[in-house]
Structure formats: C-alpha cells, structure tokens
Write a protein that holds these residues in place. Structure first.
Motif, PDB file in Angstrom:
ATOM      1  N   GLY A 114      71.064 100.241  25.648  1.00  0.00           N
ATOM      2  CA  GLY A 114      71.335 101.563  25.112  1.00  0.00           C
ATOM      3  C   GLY A 114      72.391 102.297  25.903  1.00  0.00           C
ATOM      4  O   GLY A 114      73.152 103.096  25.354  1.00  0.00           O
ATOM      5  N   MET A 132      67.718 101.659  23.382  1.00  0.00           N
ATOM      6  CA  MET A 132      68.601 101.802  22.228  1.00  0.00           C
ATOM      7  C   MET A 132      68.018 102.767  21.203  1.00  0.00           C
ATOM      8  O   MET A 132      68.752 103.332  20.382  1.00  0.00           O
ATOM      9  CB  MET A 132      68.845 100.425  21.591  1.00  0.00           C
ATOM     10  N   LEU A 142      71.617 106.288  19.636  1.00  0.00           N
ATOM     11  CA  LEU A 142      72.476 105.339  20.345  1.00  0.00           C
ATOM     12  C   LEU A 142      72.807 104.109  19.506  1.00  0.00           C
ATOM     13  O   LEU A 142      73.895 103.545  19.627  1.00  0.00           O
ATOM     14  CB  LEU A 142      71.825 104.936  21.666  1.00  0.00           C
ATOM     15  N   TYR A 171      67.807  96.588  19.065  1.00  0.00           N
ATOM     16  CA  TYR A 171      69.089  96.186  19.652  1.00  0.00           C
ATOM     17  C   TYR A 171      69.957  95.445  18.646  1.00  0.00           C
ATOM     18  O   TYR A 171      71.189  95.510  18.709  1.00  0.00           O
ATOM     19  CB  TYR A 171      68.851  95.384  20.930  1.00  0.00           C
TER      20      TYR A 171
END
Length: 260
Positions: A114, A132, A142, A171
């Motif tokens: 992140g 993240m 993010l 992610y």
C-alpha cells in the motif's frame, strides 16, 4: 518469470541500517506515487494519533505503529525480504536459500504494498504499517491511487515471460494484467482437497513453499502451461483452467490434503 506476492501484516523491526532512499528503490516509474503516499502517511501519523489509527484500521494494541509511521523518513532500512515476515515468508525462507536461488529471488519476486506500490526483495525499506485497503484523507483509496502508475510500469517489468500471481484480492486490485500479459499470467489458489475450500493459514504457507520450490529447483517455465507441468514435477497436485478467451489469465488450483 515474475512472481507477484502480497506483503505481510506483521513486519520485522527496521533495525539500525541507513534511512530510506526513495530514489534507490526499484521501479523508478513509481517514485512520484510513492512520494505522495509517504508524505501523507508521515503527516497523518505525526498529527492526531487517534485519527491515524482510525484511518489505518489499527486497534489500541497497535498504537505504536502510528509512531513508527511518523518516523519513516529517518528510520533504519533493511532489505524488503527481511522486513516482510508472516506465514508466507516463513515458508518461503529467503534467508536459507542457496546463492543461486537468492539471485533468482532478487530477479523474480515483486512484493506489492500500500505504501510502496511494489518493491523487490532487495530494496531497502523501513518497517511500516499501511495496507492496500487504506483510504487516506487526501489521496483516497490506495488501490485506486496505484492503478494508473502500475498500469504504466508493470507491463514492462513483466517482460515477455510468465507472471505468477500469488496476491490476495486487495493487492490484486492495484494491477490487473491485461491483453498479452494476461495471457501468460497464472493466478493461483490453494485449496484443502477434501473440502475444496481456501484456508488462510495453509493457503499462505503453501504459496510460500511453491515459490521456494521453484527458486530452489531453478525452474523457469515460460508460460502457464509449462508452470503446471513444473509444479506437478515438483510434487504438487494442480488443476488448471485455461482462459476462455484471449486477454484473460489462467486459473490454477493447488490441492493440499494436510492443513499445516
């Protein structure tokens, strides 16, 4: 081969190394986006601690992580492969790889973050806390912040070889391989064979073992079909589903009978 890994929630301490040098990190095309996150995160954590904990989703017991983030620019830095700990990284065991396997790890492993977007295991970073899934007051979510920079940088990093995607959903949202790159990407799930369910702990551990097996064997599959054969040769039970149409990734299920 490019291997995409999630980071770990828990991280080793920064230690006494030299402070972070953002310009020294791999993937220099991400530098501006990294600086934006780093600046806001440090300012947030140097201010109202309770607000910072709320934004970062930290419990009272993790209050110390806020102070750690406030000092990111001056904290000691260590290779990312030493900072990231947890189940996957314990099973991967980077420190115990032989010299050849360590060189392959340095070339092929990419850890999503992140804060940093993505780093190689040899990049020197401080310990931090910023997943993240965080939404910073200024930059927003993010995952969305990283999509543009990642889309510009990652296809070139992927080159013309296999992309092995072992990231968790949060992610994976930061970069989705498209087009020709997607066609040579393999996304892996680990399932408990008797129930065909994902169990978090052994899912992470098995992914770590898979990466270690490939690095140790020096296997370099050129695409998803070759990866399936390589994993089966290494003793894994793999079910593969080729994409229904061009521009989609392969889906691989690795079946494990023992939960450990």
């Amino acid at each position: 081969m490019l291997v995409l890994l999630p980071p770990s929630e828990g991280k080793a301490s920064s230690g006494r190394g030299a402070p972070l040098k953002p310009e020294s990190l791999s993937l220099p095309g991400l530098t501006a986006a990294r600086e934006a996150v780093l600046t806001e995160l440090v300012e947030l954590c140097a201010g109202d601690e309770d607000k910072a904990r709320e934004v970062l989703g930290l419990s009272e017991g993790l209050r110390g992580e806020v102070a750690k983030n406030a000092e990111l620019r001056t904290a000691g830095a260590r290779p990312a492969g030493e900072i990231y700990t947890g189940v996957l990284y314990d099973a991967l065991g980077l420190a115990s790889l032989d010299a050849s396997a360590k060189r392959r790890a340095a070339r092929s492993l990419l850890v999503f973050s992140g804060l940093w977007g993505a780093v190689r295991v040899t990049d020197r970073i401080p310990s931090y806390r910023c997943s993240m899934g965080v939404r910073l007051p200024g930059l927003g979510a993010l995952g969305a912040h990283w999509r543009g920079p990642m889309a510009s940088v990652l296809p070139q990093v992927a080159g013309d070889g296999l992309v092995l995607d072992l990231r968790s959903a949060a992610y994976a949202a930061a970069w989705k391989p498209k087009g020709e790159v997607a066609g040579r990407t393999a996304s892996v799930r680990v399932l408990h064979a008797p129930t065909r369910k994902v169990v978090s702990h052994f899912n992470k551990a098995t992914k770590g073992r898979i990466v270690r097996s490939l690095l140790t064997a020096g296997t370099a599959p050129k695409g998803p079909a070759e990866l399936v054969e390589a994993l089966r040769d290494l003793g894994y039970v793999v079910e593969a589903e080729a994409p229904a149409k061009a521009g989609q990734a392969w889906s691989l299920d690795v079946l494990v009978t023992e939960v450990h």
